[in-house]
Design an enzyme around this catalytic site. Sequence first.
Site, short mmCIF file in Angstrom:
data_model
loop_
_atom_site.label_atom_id
_atom_site.label_comp_id
_atom_site.label_asym_id
_atom_site.label_seq_id
_atom_site.Cartn_x
_atom_site.Cartn_y
_atom_site.Cartn_z
N ASP A 99 0.81 -1.22 0.00
CA ASP A 99 0.00 0.00 0.00
C ASP A 99 0.85 1.28 0.00
O ASP A 99 2.09 1.23 -0.03
CB ASP A 99 -0.96 -0.04 1.20
CG ASP A 99 -2.35 0.48 0.85
OD1 ASP A 99 -2.45 1.29 -0.09
OD2 ASP A 99 -3.32 0.07 1.51
N ASP A 151 -9.96 3.80 -4.43
CA ASP A 151 -10.74 2.63 -4.01
C ASP A 151 -12.07 2.56 -4.75
O ASP A 151 -12.78 3.57 -4.88
CB ASP A 151 -11.00 2.68 -2.50
CG ASP A 151 -9.75 2.35 -1.70
OD1 ASP A 151 -8.71 2.03 -2.30
OD2 ASP A 151 -9.84 2.41 -0.46
#
Length: 446
Positions: A164, A228
């Site tokens: 991430d 996202d």
Amino acid sequence: MFMLSEAFTMTRSTRNLHTAISILAYAALYPNTVKAFDNGVGRLPAMGFNAWNAYACNVNESLIVQTAQDMQKLGLQDVGYTQINLDDCWALRNRSSTGEIQSDPTRFPDMTNLTSTLHDMGYKAGIYSDSGWFTCAGFAGSFEHEEQDALTFQSWGFDFLKYDNCAIPFDDVIREGMVGKYQRMSDALVVVSQQTGTDFVFSLCQWGWNQVWLWGASLSHSWRIDGDIEANWDSLASIINTVSFITQATNFYGRNDLDMLEIGNGNLTYDESKTHFTAWALVKAPLLIGTDVATLTQQNVEILSNQEIIAINQDSVYGTSISPFRWGINADFTFNTTFPAQYWSGPSENGTVFMLINTLSEPADMFFNLTESPWTRAGIQYSVRDLWTHTDNGTAVRNFTAYEVPSHGVVALLMQQDGPEPPGLMPLCAGEAESQCTAENGTSVG
Ligand SMILES: *[C@@H]1O[C@H](CO)[C@@H](O)[C@H](O)[C@H]1NC(C)=O
Ligand SMILES: *[C@@H]1O[C@H](CO)[C@@H](O)[C@H](O)[C@H]1NC(C)=O
Ligand SMILES: *[C@@H]1O[C@H](CO)[C@@H](O)[C@H](O)[C@H]1NC(C)=O
Ligand SMILES: *[C@@H]1O[C@H](CO)[C@@H](O)[C@H](O)[C@H]1NC(C)=O
Ligand SMILES: *[C@@H]1O[C@H](CO)[C@@H](O)[C@H](O)[C@H]1NC(C)=O
Ligand SMILES: *[C@@H]1O[C@H](CO)[C@@H](O)[C@H](O)[C@H]1NC(C)=O
Ligand SMILES: *[C@@H]1O[C@H](CO)[C@@H](O)[C@H](O)[C@H]1NC(C)=O
Ligand SMILES: *[C@@H]1O[C@H](CO)[C@@H](O)[C@H](O)[C@H]1NC(C)=O
Ligand SMILES: *[C@@H]1O[C@H](CO)[C@@H](O)[C@H](O)[C@H]1NC(C)=O
Ligand SMILES: *[C@@H]1O[C@H](CO)[C@@H](O)[C@H](O)[C@H]1NC(C)=O
């Protein structure tokens, strides 16, 4: 309030413009120049489950094992979903006194036991970390511990690492751009491979920053192209728009990641869910289920289990993505997050794949000439296979019309050469070729 939302809108459209420009620059300057991260694994898109959208931080070892069992019961493992991936919240915030990353003793008391349980069930096991100081939920990140953590993940038995982009160190600490920040773990995985023989599938969760589609393939097997996903049509349409400009970045060992499959979440309709699955599969994105599988309806299980579409995602002969050949409602190459490209095609082991998306809010007929696709031959007729009704739909001569495609719905077709077209068809050269159509003696027909 008004000012704030206006500022947000501006930021968003500036970002879109920036993306559009960088995408076009990419298309012009860098055709297939990136070297693949070919370490022997990750040749085809990953298929499986990722825990984040279903469970967020309410996750633990028994829930993961339960999910793996549910996927077996639903037949999802049998059709190819063989990867079970943890996401954030498995670690402690602090490292041990010797600097080791530690799993939360309540949620994940025994990582080795978890991976061996998953392996015994026939799955691969995935873990998650972050390229900065901390993960997005505030647990230990791998910055300056890359090799140490990669060895830990290897010793626990993991095969896959999602990485991430939160808690980025200050410039005067990192002294790297995005590429260098991610290169650190990519290099560490190479070292771990040399030391232990374990090769990880490496998945960048980097949200499309710094034109990751230009460089992601040189150090990973997949890279997120956008923020996202959300389980609504606007989010799907926006992601489809983004990928429509960068399909060239995808091939064996490296691919655009459109984020998890949201089928069963939010307010997606049946037709939207089919479009979601089709687009993700045919652009060769990873197919990672993001929903709580225990809550999937039979209809949603059937969508996720469409074996004719999965076969194309997992095509071992062609690793490339489908691409738009005509945008449709909008002019070609229009960047529009609400009305993305509608007419797509690509080559496959068994013929030419077509995807048609009706982005309108009412049903529509969708027409195309076969030779609009670069992957068909003039003068040849094609047998038509409908990959959602699983029926043979006759022969297409020169063109095809899908009638009454539902709002936000999809048509997926596989077309195979079926001999010469009937003689005497006019025009003598169909489609774009018509304007240059010429007889051997030089008489111009077009
Ligand atoms: C694991 O999580 C589930 C769902 O949140 C919960 O019901 C269960 O009690 C948890 N188990 C353990 C061992 O913490
Ligand atoms: C974690 O580390 C921080 C900073 O060193 C420290 O203040 C904190 O007490 C530690 N927490 C635990 C649970 O050890
Ligand atoms: C190992 O995992 C299995 C399946 O989740 C569980 O039943 C068992 O208690 C675990 N064993 C240990 C030692 O944690
Ligand atoms: C679906 O949800 C999104 C927000 O999540 C909302 O903007 C949209 O209007 C909803 N669509 C329908 C058809 O209810
Ligand atoms: C091609 O067809 C064969 C035979 O039906 C099938 O096994 C295979 O999965 C198909 N491949 C693709 C990419 O559709
Ligand atoms: C997107 O396309 C639609 C249909 O052509 C158009 O009405 C709309 O203005 C476009 N949106 C943007 C932001 O360009
Ligand atoms: C589609 O192809 C057929 C021949 O199969 C031809 O008769 C027809 O005119 C074509 N339609 C269009 C709109 O070009
Ligand atoms: C293919 O044929 C089936 C069965 O007749 C039909 O339901 C489906 O709509 C057809 N597909 C297309 C794209 O026309
Ligand atoms: C399809 O082909 C016909 C005949 O060549 C041509 O008139 C028409 O403009 C083409 N349509 C598209 C969308 O390419
Ligand atoms: C050239 O060839 C075309 C197509 O075969 C024919 O129709 C035409 O009569 C020929 N012209 C001459 C000058 O021979």
